[in-house]
Structures are given as structure tokens and as C-alpha cells.
Design an enzyme around this catalytic site. Structure first.
Site, mmCIF file in Angstrom:
data_model
loop_
_atom_site.group_PDB
_atom_site.id
_atom_site.type_symbol
_atom_site.label_atom_id
_atom_site.label_comp_id
_atom_site.label_asym_id
_atom_site.label_seq_id
_atom_site.Cartn_x
_atom_site.Cartn_y
_atom_site.Cartn_z
ATOM 1 N N CYS A 1 -4.079 -8.651 -34.928
ATOM 2 C CA CYS A 1 -5.027 -9.240 -36.033
ATOM 3 C C CYS A 1 -6.146 -8.236 -36.624
ATOM 4 C CB CYS A 1 -5.399 -10.483 -35.534
ATOM 5 S SG CYS A 1 -6.893 -10.278 -34.591
ATOM 6 N N CYS B 1 -7.596 -11.183 -26.799
ATOM 7 C CA CYS B 1 -8.279 -11.228 -28.180
ATOM 8 C C CYS B 1 -8.874 -12.705 -28.557
ATOM 9 C CB CYS B 1 -7.230 -10.864 -29.322
ATOM 10 S SG CYS B 1 -8.131 -10.965 -31.010
ATOM 11 N N CYS C 1 -6.876 -13.942 -32.015
ATOM 12 C CA CYS C 1 -5.410 -14.389 -32.126
ATOM 13 C C CYS C 1 -4.870 -14.431 -30.488
ATOM 14 C CB CYS C 1 -4.552 -13.373 -32.793
ATOM 15 S SG CYS C 1 -4.350 -11.844 -32.009
ATOM 16 N N CYS D 1 -8.073 -5.276 -32.400
ATOM 17 C CA CYS D 1 -6.729 -6.050 -32.102
ATOM 18 C C CYS D 1 -5.377 -5.585 -32.552
ATOM 19 C CB CYS D 1 -6.838 -7.209 -31.982
ATOM 20 S SG CYS D 1 -5.229 -8.221 -31.339
ATOM 21 N N CYS E 1 -10.380 -3.004 -18.552
ATOM 22 C CA CYS E 1 -9.404 -1.964 -18.612
ATOM 23 C C CYS E 1 -8.166 -2.591 -19.643
ATOM 24 C CB CYS E 1 -8.869 -2.383 -17.293
ATOM 25 S SG CYS E 1 -7.383 -1.155 -16.757
#
Length: 139
Positions: free
Chosen positions: A51, A97, A100, A48, A120
Site C-alpha cells: 500500500c 502494516c 493494509c 509497505c 526484523c
């Protein structure tokens, strides 16, 4: 399921680009075939951007031809969170995510035979960390 907006910025306090902010914070979508990580073929993990939680391994990435990085599965069941998305007069499953809540993209049931799923993902929501040299590339 809800459609709350994400409110997290990169953990290293670097400035996000306008596109990274639009995608991760405003549930936007980068233009097809424009993402920095779309054609990345190196071995490593996709994290991510906000984070740095691990999301996808490179061995789950494949070329779906859709214009965005595609994966057949996340690193774990906790890595991503799923929300119903009825925007743009469509019914889709948004992925965020799991740590976060940053917007990543969508998952579709038209993936490869291994899982049947196509995650995707916007390049702008990802950081790639190379297994060999540890280089980090932000999407």
C-alpha cells in the site's frame, strides 16, 4: 490478538513476485541473507510494498546480523500492527502494516540500547524510496 491473513496487493497494481506474495499474503519468511534491501545503505524511507504506507526511516535501520533488514523503531506508533504469533512452536510478536495488514516480519526485545527492540522485516514486504533521487526499489 488474532492471526488473520493479509489480503492486499500492491497499490500500483503491479504483479508481485512469488516471494513477495508468499511473505505479505501468506505470512511467509524469505531466506536469511537473501533480501534485496538487506544491505541497502541509502538515505530514505521504507514503505509497505502493498500500500506504500511509510513504515521505517533509514536512520532507524541497523545491521543486527540476523539476515533480514532490522530497524529499531517504526515511523510512528500507527505504522505497524502487533499480533501474537505462536506458529512453529515459538512465541513471537508478528508485525503487519498498520494500513493494509500485509505481513512484514516480527519484533524482538533484543534490539539496540536506543529502543531495545529489533524489527526484523522481510525485504520482500518493503519498497525503499530514496530521499535524494526518489528512486523506488521493491524488495
Amino acid at each position: 490478538m488474532t492471526n488473520d491473513s493479509a489480503s492486499h496487493t500492491p497499490s500500483d497494481n503491479t504483479e508481485m513476485t512469488e516471494m513477495q506474495r508468499y511473505v505479505t499474503q501468506q505470512r511467509g519468511t524469505e531466506p536469511a541473507f537473501s533480501g534485496k534491501l538487506l544491505h541497502n545503505k541509502r538515505t530514505g524511507a521504507y514503505h509497505c510494498l502493498c500500500c506504500q504506507a511509510p513504515l521505517f526511516y533509514s536512520d532507524s535501520k541497523y545491521d543486527s546480523g540476523c539476515g533480514w533488514p532490522s530497524f529499531d523503531q517504526p515511523v510512528s506508533s500507527e505504522a505497524v500492527r502487533y499480533l501474537e504469533d505462536e506458529s512453529h512452536n515459538m512465541r513471537r510478536i508478528e508485525i503487519r502494516c498498520g494500513q493494509c495488514d500485509a505481513h512484514l516480519g516480527h519484533v524482538f526485545p533484543d534490539g539496540p540500547k536506543t529502543t531495545g527492540e529489533r524489527y526484523c522485516v522481510n525485504s520482500a514486504s518493503l519498497s525503499f524510496i530514496d530521499d535524494v533521487d526518489g528512486e523506488r526499489v521493491d524488495g
